[in-house]
Scaffold this motif. Structure first.
Motif, short mmCIF file in Angstrom:
data_model
loop_
_atom_site.label_atom_id
_atom_site.label_comp_id
_atom_site.label_asym_id
_atom_site.label_seq_id
_atom_site.Cartn_x
_atom_site.Cartn_y
_atom_site.Cartn_z
N VAL A 238 0.85 -1.19 0.00
CA VAL A 238 0.00 0.00 0.00
C VAL A 238 0.89 1.24 0.00
CG1 VAL A 238 -1.81 1.25 1.21
CG2 VAL A 238 -1.76 -1.27 1.28
N PRO A 239 0.73 2.12 -0.97
CA PRO A 239 1.60 3.30 -1.04
C PRO A 239 1.51 4.13 0.24
CG PRO A 239 0.33 3.05 -3.06
CD PRO A 239 -0.23 2.07 -2.07
N SER A 240 2.66 4.53 0.74
CA SER A 240 2.68 5.32 1.98
C SER A 240 1.93 6.63 1.81
CB SER A 240 4.13 5.60 2.39
OG SER A 240 4.84 6.27 1.35
N THR A 241 1.92 7.16 0.58
CA THR A 241 1.23 8.42 0.34
C THR A 241 -0.29 8.27 0.43
OG1 THR A 241 1.37 7.93 -2.03
CG2 THR A 241 3.06 9.39 -1.09
N VAL A 313 10.69 9.81 3.13
CA VAL A 313 10.48 9.03 1.91
C VAL A 313 9.47 7.91 2.16
CG1 VAL A 313 11.56 7.58 0.15
CG2 VAL A 313 12.78 9.57 1.05
N MET A 314 9.66 7.18 3.23
CA MET A 314 8.78 6.05 3.54
C MET A 314 7.57 6.46 4.37
SD MET A 314 10.15 3.66 1.89
CE MET A 314 9.08 2.34 2.45
N ARG A 375 12.28 6.24 -5.28
CA ARG A 375 12.33 7.47 -4.48
C ARG A 375 13.43 7.39 -3.44
NH1 ARG A 375 6.86 8.60 -1.70
NH2 ARG A 375 8.10 10.34 -0.87
N THR A 376 13.59 6.22 -2.82
CA THR A 376 14.66 6.05 -1.84
C THR A 376 16.02 6.25 -2.49
OG1 THR A 376 13.37 4.56 -0.44
CG2 THR A 376 15.76 4.40 -0.29
N CYS A 377 16.23 5.64 -3.65
CA CYS A 377 17.52 5.76 -4.33
C CYS A 377 17.79 7.20 -4.75
CB CYS A 377 17.55 4.84 -5.55
SG CYS A 377 17.74 3.09 -5.12
N LEU A 493 11.08 -2.84 6.46
CA LEU A 493 9.75 -2.45 6.04
C LEU A 493 8.68 -2.88 7.04
CD1 LEU A 493 9.84 -3.39 2.25
CD2 LEU A 493 10.11 -1.12 3.27
N VAL A 494 7.64 -2.08 7.14
CA VAL A 494 6.39 -2.49 7.78
C VAL A 494 5.46 -2.88 6.63
CG1 VAL A 494 4.46 -1.79 9.23
CG2 VAL A 494 6.77 -0.91 9.70
N ASN A 495 4.88 -4.06 6.71
CA ASN A 495 4.07 -4.59 5.62
C ASN A 495 2.61 -4.15 5.75
OD1 ASN A 495 6.40 -5.95 4.85
ND2 ASN A 495 5.82 -7.80 5.97
#
Length: 522
Positions: A238-241, A313-314, A375-377, A493-495
């Motif tokens: 699920v996108p964090s945004t 970012v996350m 985005r992280t990179c 990560l949190v899933n």
């Protein structure tokens, strides 16, 4: 293990025909690359194929072992494990599962061709397979190996009669995709979707879904939009945004759990001279690989602001880390902290290593595999550029990226590893173990990192029966990896999963997304 979970688990007893009209559509964000259950040890592949194939032992949502095709197992000698199979298990074509099929599976795993990440490391301890009778099989090991049941939980069992002579393409075509699992194959379209139909004769009882459409939707916004429009019933990654607005939507349910996946960066160790994708500031190729110098690796790690990555970012869906397992997991070392951010110290280390003006590199990463991977990179490229290492980003689709990673075509790249066994040796053997095809070590070690002292410590831990002693060794190994900056750990990560209202998803630490984890909610 401390777990951060909000998960609803509902046990339903359904008659096989009670839900015949119910279909399920799942959209995933990570791209499966094959229906061959032994082709690639990656979560999207395993999530897909476990609809068709079972394992001897399964892991539940919190990585605890449970019987599956094997109803019991025990060490009858220090170097011999005996597994008893369930009676009456049928392949999709009606034939009986036997111990000979399991023996055939173990034979095949290390022989799969062109695998970008082999499963061979999970059976490395097995020196001989003994079929005692149709429902009894024994695995002989050179030394005591307490982790064998845990490792076999990742090996999906195939049949000898369908698999003899079959290559990966025969599984992808459906010809050899005959398993004992809860679903049968309807259709497979690589890069798009897989259609399953319920196996009403499944030994574990029929599933509630008559048909399952398992779709790949790489774009985060498109995946969320498909759920909101009712085109799909479940999405993963699920996108964090989108989390905040989905939480407020009365038609959507969210499920989450602390995951076992580390996102990290790792350089290429296969070349000492003539590195690829790295030059001086004028674009001239460097003669030597700068990442062979630990001072450079330390500098690159010190330049990364992990808290900023996790928060900005996350957006709170990841936790900064200096190692690969969450606190409380077997082998977690409390003395290995999250590396401190120190750009000035990073510049000094680069100067000491002979790069006072820095250099130029290309950071390679996938753009459709992990949440916010590109985005992280991009954020890391900016952090490295600030210390004088001018960094360009190369973001690629996972199918291309994984194949090129296996061929050592990148110099610095993003990796992700889910320690589905819930303990430290899984990554030690497969990612940091010196690559040795014959010894089935380093099966996923595409960077070609090698540390003989670490290999020896890992092997000693694997052969140690006492849990306290073994965990102490694993903690030492975690410290050794950190001290050598073998990789640059970023975050765990949190899933997250989202479903339409009326469904419940059993959130899994191993992040696998399956129809078997979805149930109608009361």
């Amino acid at each position: 293990m401390r777990r951060h979970a909000r998960t609803l688990m509902i046990a339903l007893s359904l008659a096989p025909g009670a839900t015949a009209a119910q279909n399920l559509t799942i959209a995933i964000g990570g791209s499966p690359t094959s229906l061959d259950p032994h082709f690639y040890n990656a979560s999207p592949n395993s999530s897909l194929t476990q609809h068709l194939f079972d394992t001897l032992v399964e892991r539940d949502a919190e990585a605890r072992l449970r019987p599956m095709l094997a109803e019991s197992w025990r060490a009858i000698e220090p170097t011999v494990w005996e597994f008893r199979l369930r009676a009456g298990v049928k392949w999709h074509d009606g034939r009986d599962l036997t111990a000979d099929d399991v023996a055939f599976t173990i034979e095949r795993v290390p022989t799969v061709r062109n695998s970008p990440g082999s499963f061979a490391g999970l059976i490395r301890a097995i020196t001989r397979v003994e079929v005692v009778d149709p429902l009894t099989i024994r695995f002989h090991t050179a030394a005591p190996h307490p982790l064998l049941p845990t490792e076999l939980a990742s090996i999906q069992v195939i049949s000898r009669h369908a698999g003899t002579g079959a290559e990966t393409e025969q599984y992808n075509s459906g010809q050899a995709a005959i398993g004992t699992g809860p679903y049968r194959l309807g259709a497979y379209r690589s890069g798009d979707r897989t259609e399953f139909t319920r196996n009403d004769g499944y030994w574990g009882g029929a599933q509630p879904w008559a048909r399952v459409s398992y779709r790949f939707i790489a774009n985060d916004a498109a995946r969320t939009a498909a759920l909101l429009a009712g085109d799909v019933d479940v999405i993963d990654q699920v996108p964090s945004t989108d989390l905040a607005r989905l939480r407020q939507n009365q038609r959507i349910s969210l499920f989450e759990i602390q995951g076992l996946r580390l996102i990290y960066l790792i350089p290429d160790y296969s070349r000492r001279d003539g590195p690829v994708w790295v030059t001086d500031n004028d674009g001239r190729p460097l003669a030597q690989n700068p990442f062979q110098d630990i001072r450079v690796r330390r500098a690159m790690s010190m330049a990364v602001d992990r808290a900023a990555l996790a928060d900005r970012v996350m957006e709170g869906t990841a936790r900064p880390t200096g190692q690969w397992l969450p606190r409380g997991a077997f082998g977690f070392n409390p003395d290995v902290p999250v590396p401190a951010t120190d750009p000035e110290g990073a510049r000094r280390l680069l100067a000491e290593a002979g790069y006072p003006q820095g250099f130029r590199i290309t950071l390679s990463c996938p753009n459709d595999r992990y949440p916010n991977d590109a985005r992280t990179c991009q954020a890391i490229a900016q952090m490295w550029t600030r210390i004088g290492v001018r960094t360009e980003l190369q973001a690629l689709p996972w199918t291309t990226y994984s194949a090129r990673t296996a061929r050592q075509e990148f110099n610095m790249r993003m990796g992700g590893w889910g320690s589905v066994t819930g303990e430290a040796s899984y990554m030690l053997v497969n990612i940091f173990g010196s690559y040795d095809r014959e010894r089935r070590r380093g099966a996923a070690n595409s960077s070609r990192y090698s540390n003989p002292a670490l290999d020896a410590l890992t092997e000693r831990a694997a052969a140690t029966l006492d849990d306290t002693q073994r965990e102490a060794m694993l903690r030492d190994a975690v410290r050794m990896v950190a001290d050598d900056v073998a990789m640059i750990p970023l975050y765990q990560l949190v899933n997250f999963w989202a479903t339409r209202r009326g469904l419940a998803y059993e959130a899994r630490m191993d992040e696998r997304t399956t129809a078997m984890a979805v149930r109608p909610a009361n």
